[in-house]
Design an enzyme around this catalytic site. Structure first.
Site, PDB file in Angstrom:
ATOM      1  CB  CYS A 149      -0.968  -0.043   1.172  1.00  0.00           C
ATOM      2  SG  CYS A 149      -2.196   1.234   1.050  1.00  0.00           S
ATOM      3  CG  HIS A 167      -4.420  -2.591   3.181  1.00  0.00           C
ATOM      4  ND1 HIS A 167      -5.732  -2.368   3.429  1.00  0.00           N
ATOM      5  CD2 HIS A 167      -3.975  -1.537   2.483  1.00  0.00           C
ATOM      6  CE1 HIS A 167      -6.062  -1.198   2.928  1.00  0.00           C
ATOM      7  NE2 HIS A 167      -5.035  -0.674   2.331  1.00  0.00           N
TER       8      HIS A 167
HETATM    9 ZN   LIG Z   1      -3.904   0.848   1.396  1.00  0.00          ZN
END
Ligand SMILES: [Zn+2]
Lengths: 263, 438
Positions: free
Chosen positions: A96, A213
């Site tokens: 991310c 995630h």
């Molecule tokens: Zn993220």
């Protein structure tokens, strides 16, 4: 012969959003279950990196101010050593914000594009007019053929593994892959790298970036094993590495549930 | 403002409420407050200014409980009439709806105190209208999905709210670095509530606490003891306005450290309102936990009775603290109910930021995972437990989980249920409880 791995968690105090720590928990436990002696170190602000000290780097995402501080610190104290490692095939996973940060430019919440760590040739830019809103939601992708083929050779006894990865994405930045970088997977549901390309994540040598995630590794145990297998293969080049197939009943149940509900 | 103008507006709001109820759109709606607030922005101030004492309670966790505890204490005082907004109706329209609902047809409010829970970002928008004489901030935790530094922003908003009320006394959590520094540079009298250091270390706060100066005022909880039935005994010491406070035996029926903070907040505010410590302790004992905050639901079938104790989990901090609490239970029977609806967070990554590892010190009889993300919960548990008790059972349907757990539990057993918000609503509904009956 018992195997040993050293895992380095980059900036755990500053980059720890969205269950990033879950990826470390999974790597550590799976090492334990696979009989690999695993040491997890942290490398944080103000510490100098040395090459040749680790087998696997992990980096998560953080808030803007933290990410900017990380970039400055990284270029002052860590770039040369870590770049030497990744060029030599050390495994690196960024998730991310960590994925965006690994590239040449990343995007801040206010829309400013900022210099990144520069260890993989990707860049993240502000969404153009083609992307209306944040890329947010469950993400299901199909692994790139080469990676998937390699994964099937890593177990001591053949086992069926899904070609999918599942997770959750939440980003506005649009990531574009440069020369020498391959997408990690093709998007089935969700956005992935950017609204237009239908690909998710990136791979360069053993450097991996992903928007997933959820956390990434718990519901994708094959990908967790793959990272460990690559790290072992590099550390012990003289012996072919074959991993035991762990039961993973709960993991596959969670994986399949996401594929069925959101796929 | 002209009181006469208030009459038709209040009448209109009451008609609107009635119309909504008759049309079956529910009685708890904030629509009248929304409409009136939008078109007649002065109404909130006109109504609330009729109440002599206004207390505003904000913060991430514990607003509702602190508010309810304080009301229980104020009810001890003869002649006190306390107005409070409903749990969760803490935006300006929710507060205004409650004021409209409680007012007479002539727009009069006959109350001595208003104890209002106020959503964090709402405080600076209405602080100058509410003119609270006391503002309390329970704590400031990062949401599980705070990628953009929203908590820094929230801290700033609350500070802005306090700055609009220079004469307000401020009660803050003195162990949380984010709340402890809220009044730095402001002139407000500030009272710090804290736990003795040996307990405060269990709490997942962020950042560095500046040492307070030795003259700072407030209350500290010592001798905290969590009983087998999860009621919590504690003692209080400290000073407020240079008067020593010493309460050797206080008790809260809500379990755990969080609730000790809430109780201290309520005791401190009560003290500032002139209520002595003994009365506060008595009042606390009449307090009943709000839904999901330690509430007990009972299921009977034939001769068999099983108790379900609900501890709402809404972020990694509250999840970790509830698990801390469960280390005190012998032969723990546990249901983890995780949904991923909007009100719960669609992203379940926060389960990995919650310290399920704390269960390694618990005496586990069995654990059952349920809710839409039961399977994610089971994976999290598998990785947390040093010695997993075999395969972790999951039941996606909460109804099924209730049936299963009722079978597994012995007569009279208590099953602990840690649900996310919508899982809790569903659980309560299946047990025959609805929000309106709380
Ligand atoms: Zn993220």
């Amino acid at each position: 012969m018992p195997y040993a791995l050293t895992i380095t968690h980059l900036y755990p105090d500053h980059l720890n959003l969205y269950g990033d720590t879950g990826n470390l928990i999974v790597l550590r436990r799976r090492c334990q279950w696979l009989g690999i002696d695993c040491t997890v170190k942290s490398l944080t602000m103000g510490e100098v990196a040395h090459s040749g000290q680790t087998d696997l780097y992990f980096m998560g995402g953080g808030q803007d101010t933290d990410q900017v501080a990380v970039v400055n610190d990284f270029h002052q104290l860590k770039y040369e050593a870590i770049r030497a490692d990744t060029e030599a095939g050390v495994v690196f996973l960024g998730v991310c914000g960590g994925y965006q940060l690994m590239g040449h430019t990343f995007l801040m919440g206010n829309g400013d594009e900022t210099r990144g760590l520069g260890i993989i040739n990707v860049s993240t830019r502000a969404p153009g007019t083609d992307v209306k809103q944040r890329c947010i939601g469950n993400l299901i992708v199909e692994l790139d053929a080469t990676t998937y083929a390699a994964m099937q050779t890593m177990y001591a006894t053949p086992r069926a593994i899904p070609r999918t990865l599942v997770g959750f994405e939440n980003h506005s930045g649009q990531t574009h892959l440069g020369d020498g970088v391959e997408p990690l997977a093709k998007t089935i549901a969700g956005f992935g790298n950017n609204g237009a390309a239908e690909y998710e994540g990136a791979r360069y040598k053993n450097v991996f970036g992903s928007y997933m995630h959820g956390s990434l590794l718990p519901k994708n145990p094959h990908f967790a094993d793959y990272l460990l297998w690559l790290a072992l293969g590099r550390k012990y080049p003289e012996t072919p590495i074959a991993l035991a197939a762990l039961p993973d009943t709960e993991e596959w149940a969670a994986h399949d549930y996401v594929v069925q509900r959101y796929g | 403002m002209n009181q006469l103008l208030l009459i038709p507006i209040v009448a209109f709001a009451k008609l609107l409420t009635l119309a909504l109820r008759v049309s079956g759109r529910g009685s708890g709606t904030a629509l009248p407050g929304y409409v009136i607030g939008r078109y007649f922005p002065f109404v909130l101030e006109s109504l609330v200014s009729q109440i002599p004492t206004v207390v505003a309670i904000t913060g991430t966790n514990g607003k509702t409980t602190s508010q309810t505890m304080l009301s229980a204490i104020l009810d001890q005082r003869p002649g006190a009439k306390v107005l409070r907004n409903k749990a969760g109706a803490n935006l300006s329209q929710g507060i205004l709806s409650e004021l409209l609902k409680q007012s007479s047809p002539l727009g009069r409010l006959d109350f001595t105190h208003a104890v209002l829970e106020v959503e964090e970002a709402t405080l600076p928008r209405i602080a100058s209208l509410l003119k609270p004489s006391i503002i309390a901030v329970t704590n400031l935790y990062r949401d599980q999905l705070d990628a953009y530094g929203e908590i820094d922003h929230t801290e700033k908003l609350i500070r802005d709210g306090i700055a609009q009320c220079p004469t307000a006394a401020v009660v803050v959590n003195g162990d949380d670095p984010r709340t402890a520094r809220l009044t730095q540079g402001l002139g407000n009298a500030t009272y710090f509530i804290s736990l003795a250091p040996e307990y405060a270390r269990f709490l997942p706060y962020e950042g560095q606490l500046n040492l307070r100066d030795v003259n700072s005022q407030g209350l500290e909880a010592t001798h905290i003891h969590i009983n087998e039935d999860l009621t919590t005994d504690f003692a209080v010491q400290g000073q407020i306005n240079h008067q020593a406070v010493h309460l050797p035996q206080a008790k809260t029926v809500s379990p755990g450290f969080f609730h000790v903070y809430n109780a201290l907040t309520a005791i401190a505010i009560a003290n500032l309102l002139g209520i002595d410590g003994a009365t506060a302790v008595t009042g606390l004992q009449t307090f009943k936990p709000a839904f999901g905050r330690g509430e007990i639901l009972v299921r009977h079938q034939g001769d068999k009775q099983v108790n379900y104790r609900l501890l709402l989990v809404k972020n990694p901090a509250s999840f970790s603290l509830s698990l801390e609490l469960l280390r005190n239970i012998s032969a723990l029977k546990l249901i983890l109910a995780i949904n991923d609806n909007t009100a719960d967070s669609k992203d379940v990554s926060w389960l990995w930021d919650s310290e399920l590892e704390r269960l390694n010190q618990a005496d586990i009889d069995w654990i059952l995972c349920t809710g839409l993300r039961a399977k994610d919960m089971a994976v999290r548990l598998k990785y947390a437990l040093d010695q997993p008790p075999g395969p972790i059972p999951t039941a996606e349907s909460i109804r099924e989980a209730i049936d299963l757990s009722f079978e597994k539990a012995g007569p009279g057993d208590t099953v602990f249920v840690l649900p996310t918000y919508t899982a809790m609503l569903e659980f309560r509904k299946l047990m025959g409880k609805t929000l309106d009956r709380v």
